[in-house]
Design an enzyme around this catalytic site. Structure first.
Site, PDB file in Angstrom:
ATOM      1  N   ASP A 150       0.847  -1.219  -0.029  1.00 40.89           N
ATOM      2  CA  ASP A 150      -0.077   0.202  -0.020  1.00 40.89           C
ATOM      3  C   ASP A 150       0.994   1.265  -0.083  1.00 40.89           C
ATOM      4  OD1 ASP A 150      -1.586  -1.945   0.507  1.00 40.89           O
ATOM      5  OD2 ASP A 150      -2.963  -0.873   1.717  1.00 40.89           O
ATOM      6  N   LYS A 213      -6.852   3.000  -3.585  1.00 40.99           N
ATOM      7  CA  LYS A 213      -7.500   3.052  -2.053  1.00 40.99           C
ATOM      8  C   LYS A 213      -7.663   4.649  -1.678  1.00 40.99           C
ATOM      9  CE  LYS A 213      -5.203   2.231   2.383  1.00 40.99           C
ATOM     10  NZ  LYS A 213      -4.119   1.391   3.065  1.00 40.99           N
ATOM     11  N   LYS A 249     -10.050   0.106  -2.502  1.00 39.16           N
ATOM     12  CA  LYS A 249     -10.086  -0.340  -1.176  1.00 39.16           C
ATOM     13  C   LYS A 249     -10.536   0.969  -0.325  1.00 39.16           C
ATOM     14  CE  LYS A 249      -6.785  -1.422   2.786  1.00 39.16           C
ATOM     15  NZ  LYS A 249      -5.759  -1.972   3.014  1.00 39.16           N
TER      16      LYS A 249
END
Length: 313
Positions: A150, A213, A249
């Site tokens: 991430d 995300k 996400k």
């Protein structure tokens, strides 16, 4: 020039700017009205437990604090494998998300479970460091065994229109990931509005991000339903143009089962049922799991139990 299916865009500043600013503007009124409608949408009682189990299976169970220890990560991994020990039919979560220095330990604790290990990288959460440091951060996590990374985009570069710089950094991090999946954190709470969320989403997709995300979870607002809708529209439209599936996400601020279910409804209606899988939609959360487990037990027994009875992540 990056080319994937029907998307072909130059990588120079002028070409990226022309493409990103040529995207259709977001209808803020319509978007927020639809979000309000989705928030009131109910699902049949018979489907609620199925939705709860699906949401559990989509969680990246997360601890990202300076005081994190191996003991805390061990407890998190145990809960990730068996979220509710009294009910072994509860599915495991999708992944455990930690800092890079704890990724190797998490890999050991999750061996054979099928639960993935995600690690934040690129000077998380600020993203304020050199390219060399960010790539070293990524390689550290990958070498420790993390199968998902991430990363955070350089919001300063994005907000000042240095799109090529952001693009090149995502490309470089993607290369450093090797076979690991790359989730690109947009930090939507620091962007100027929905149009910027759309542009950042497309920039991340063009650069090769496997997942876009919402947030680091350190900035508010984070994963709002309107923002998640814009991102779902981006991956849906990417698929229509290229045939490739990319994921979303939603991280930060989703703590209650009812909020998770609202997001699942949005996934189904905006992107489509193909995205109702942990491969293509995730929740980044720490406290959400406990409320999902409480609601699941209520579905089975008709009684609520305290979160401390189930166990706290």
């Amino acid at each position: 020039m990056p080319r994937s299916g029907g998307v072909e865009v130059g990588t120079d500043e002028r070409s990226l700017r022309r493409f990103l600013h040529g995207l259709p503007g977001v209808d803020q009124v319509g978007l927020e009205r639809r979000s309000a409608t989705l928030a009131t949408r109910s699902i049949k009682q018979a489907s609620k437990r199925q939705a709860i189990d699906l949401a559990i299976s989509m969680i990246d169970l997360t601890t990202l604090e300076g005081a994190d220890t191996r003991g805390k990560v061990a407890a998190l991994c145990a809960q990730a494998r068996r979220p509710d020990p009294e009910y072994p039919d509860v599915p495991p979560v999708a992944a455990v998300c930690v800092y890079p220095d704890l990724a190797g330990f998490a890999v050991q604790r999750l061996a054979g479970s099928g639960v993935k290990v995600a690690a934040v990288a690129t000077a998380f959460p600020s993203g304020r460091s050199s390219r060399e440091v960010k790539l070293a951060d990524t390689r550290l996590a990958v070498e420790a065994g993390a199968t998902e990374i991430d990363m955070v985009i350089d919001r300063g570069a994005f907000l000042t229109g240095r799109y090529a710089e952001v693009y090149e950094e995502i490309v470089a991090v993607k290369e450093a990931c090797g076979s690991a999946h790359l989730k690109v954190i947009l930090e939507t709470g620091e962007l100027a509005g929905y149009d910027d969320v759309r542009r950042a989403s497309w920039l991340a997709l063009l650069a090769g991000g496997d997942v876009i995300k919402t947030s680091t979870g350190k900035i508010s607002p984070a994963a709002t339903l309107p923002v998640v809708q814009v991102m779902l529209q981006a991956v849906r439209d990417w698929h229509r143009l290229t045939g490739e599936y990319r994921g979303v996400k939603a991280a930060g601020g989703i703590r209650a089962a009812k909020d998770a279910i609202r997001h699942l409804v949005a996934v189904n209606e905006v992107a489509g049922p193909a995205w109702l899988t942990p491969d293509l939609f995730r929740f980044g959360a720490s406290s959400l799991l406990n409320d999902l487990l409480r609601q699941r037990r209520f579905q089975l027994t008709g009684h609520y139990v305290g979160a401390d009875h189930i166990g706290s992540a």
